[in-house]
Scaffold this motif. Sequence first.
Motif, mmCIF file in Angstrom:
data_model
loop_
_atom_site.group_PDB
_atom_site.id
_atom_site.type_symbol
_atom_site.label_atom_id
_atom_site.label_comp_id
_atom_site.label_asym_id
_atom_site.label_seq_id
_atom_site.Cartn_x
_atom_site.Cartn_y
_atom_site.Cartn_z
ATOM 1 N N TYR A 26 0.857 -1.184 0.000
ATOM 2 C CA TYR A 26 0.000 0.000 0.000
ATOM 3 C C TYR A 26 0.892 1.232 0.000
ATOM 4 N N ILE A 27 0.691 2.108 -0.957
ATOM 5 C CA ILE A 27 1.479 3.339 -1.049
ATOM 6 C C ILE A 27 0.650 4.466 -0.448
ATOM 7 N N ASP A 28 1.082 4.959 0.713
ATOM 8 C CA ASP A 28 0.367 6.053 1.388
ATOM 9 C C ASP A 28 0.528 7.369 0.650
ATOM 10 N N GLY A 29 1.690 7.585 0.050
ATOM 11 C CA GLY A 29 1.935 8.846 -0.631
ATOM 12 C C GLY A 29 3.268 8.838 -1.337
ATOM 13 N N LEU A 30 3.436 9.777 -2.243
ATOM 14 C CA LEU A 30 4.672 9.950 -3.007
ATOM 15 C C LEU A 30 5.130 11.392 -2.783
ATOM 16 N N VAL A 31 6.272 11.557 -2.142
ATOM 17 C CA VAL A 31 6.720 12.892 -1.780
ATOM 18 C C VAL A 31 8.093 13.174 -2.373
ATOM 19 N N ALA A 32 8.183 14.220 -3.185
ATOM 20 C CA ALA A 32 9.465 14.679 -3.709
ATOM 21 C C ALA A 32 10.119 15.532 -2.636
ATOM 22 N N LEU A 63 -4.653 -6.757 -15.669
ATOM 23 C CA LEU A 63 -5.067 -8.065 -16.184
ATOM 24 C C LEU A 63 -4.464 -9.194 -15.355
ATOM 25 N N HIS A 64 -3.307 -8.942 -14.778
ATOM 26 C CA HIS A 64 -2.602 -9.947 -13.985
ATOM 27 C C HIS A 64 -2.935 -9.845 -12.502
ATOM 28 N N ASP A 65 -3.247 -8.638 -12.036
ATOM 29 C CA ASP A 65 -3.560 -8.404 -10.628
ATOM 30 C C ASP A 65 -4.379 -7.120 -10.537
ATOM 31 N N ALA A 66 -5.605 -7.241 -10.093
ATOM 32 C CA ALA A 66 -6.511 -6.087 -10.031
ATOM 33 C C ALA A 66 -6.100 -5.063 -8.972
ATOM 34 N N GLY A 67 -5.099 -5.369 -8.176
ATOM 35 C CA GLY A 67 -4.688 -4.478 -7.100
ATOM 36 C C GLY A 67 -3.787 -3.336 -7.513
ATOM 37 N N TYR A 68 -3.415 -3.248 -8.786
ATOM 38 C CA TYR A 68 -2.548 -2.142 -9.204
ATOM 39 C C TYR A 68 -3.295 -0.820 -9.138
ATOM 40 N N GLU A 80 5.036 17.610 -2.230
ATOM 41 C CA GLU A 80 6.397 18.148 -2.220
ATOM 42 C C GLU A 80 6.804 18.474 -0.789
ATOM 43 N N TYR A 81 8.076 18.299 -0.483
ATOM 44 C CA TYR A 81 8.626 18.663 0.817
ATOM 45 C C TYR A 81 9.962 19.325 0.549
ATOM 46 N N ARG A 82 10.087 20.604 0.846
ATOM 47 C CA ARG A 82 11.247 21.393 0.437
ATOM 48 C C ARG A 82 12.374 21.452 1.449
ATOM 49 N N HIS A 83 12.492 20.475 2.318
ATOM 50 C CA HIS A 83 13.571 20.460 3.301
ATOM 51 C C HIS A 83 14.364 19.171 3.135
ATOM 52 N N PRO A 84 15.661 19.212 3.351
ATOM 53 C CA PRO A 84 16.459 17.991 3.230
ATOM 54 C C PRO A 84 15.986 16.915 4.204
ATOM 55 N N VAL A 85 15.948 15.706 3.731
ATOM 56 C CA VAL A 85 15.569 14.565 4.566
ATOM 57 C C VAL A 85 16.833 13.783 4.860
ATOM 58 N N VAL A 86 17.159 13.653 6.125
ATOM 59 C CA VAL A 86 18.377 12.957 6.511
ATOM 60 C C VAL A 86 18.068 11.537 6.949
ATOM 61 N N PHE A 87 16.992 11.346 7.697
ATOM 62 C CA PHE A 87 16.616 10.021 8.183
ATOM 63 C C PHE A 87 15.152 9.787 7.853
ATOM 64 N N ILE A 88 14.858 8.632 7.288
ATOM 65 C CA ILE A 88 13.487 8.328 6.892
ATOM 66 C C ILE A 88 13.048 7.034 7.578
ATOM 67 N N PRO A 89 12.153 7.119 8.568
ATOM 68 C CA PRO A 89 11.613 5.875 9.125
ATOM 69 C C PRO A 89 10.689 5.220 8.102
ATOM 70 N N VAL A 90 10.757 3.931 7.956
ATOM 71 C CA VAL A 90 9.987 3.229 6.930
ATOM 72 C C VAL A 90 8.952 2.344 7.598
ATOM 73 N N ARG A 91 7.719 2.426 7.101
ATOM 74 C CA ARG A 91 6.660 1.547 7.548
ATOM 75 C C ARG A 91 6.067 0.894 6.315
ATOM 76 N N ALA A 92 6.219 -0.377 6.207
ATOM 77 C CA ALA A 92 5.689 -1.097 5.056
ATOM 78 C C ALA A 92 4.589 -2.033 5.526
ATOM 79 N N SER A 93 3.568 -2.166 4.727
ATOM 80 C CA SER A 93 2.510 -3.115 5.045
ATOM 81 C C SER A 93 2.062 -3.805 3.774
ATOM 82 N N ARG A 94 1.746 -5.068 3.918
ATOM 83 C CA ARG A 94 1.242 -5.826 2.782
ATOM 84 C C ARG A 94 -0.259 -5.597 2.651
ATOM 85 N N ARG A 95 -0.744 -5.645 1.443
ATOM 86 C CA ARG A 95 -2.186 -5.601 1.229
ATOM 87 C C ARG A 95 -2.777 -6.906 1.710
ATOM 88 N N VAL A 96 -3.965 -6.837 2.200
ATOM 89 C CA VAL A 96 -4.634 -8.050 2.673
ATOM 90 C C VAL A 96 -5.747 -8.388 1.724
#
Length: 96
Positions: A26-32, A63-68, A80-96
């Motif tokens: 699951y992609i919560d967001g895309l931030v440049a 056609l191969h997976d309707a979840g796209y 957009e986020y206009r400040h340097p990112v030094v540390f990024i905590p990552v939270r990943a979750s699988r789709r159910v």
Amino acid sequence: MLSDIETDPDDTQSLIRLFLYASQIYIDGLVATASTHMTTVIHPDSIRRIVEACGKVQANLALHDAGYPTAAGLALKSAEYRHPVVFIPVRASRRV
């Protein structure tokens, strides 16, 4: 997902790879973001360009997976986020 896209050539490749697995996560967001190397420049246009390109093949992937997710759905999650990112905590979750 935070990205200092365009800092390194592999940033674009990594984003495309992320979209290849977008039916599995699951992609919560895309931030440049800025980076420690390019502290004042961000490239949200690059993320939008890749999202648009993925939208062109989404129907075939679905056609191969309707979840796209659709390009429109991903575009709504872009920001957009206009400040340097030094540390990024990552939270990943699988789709159910």
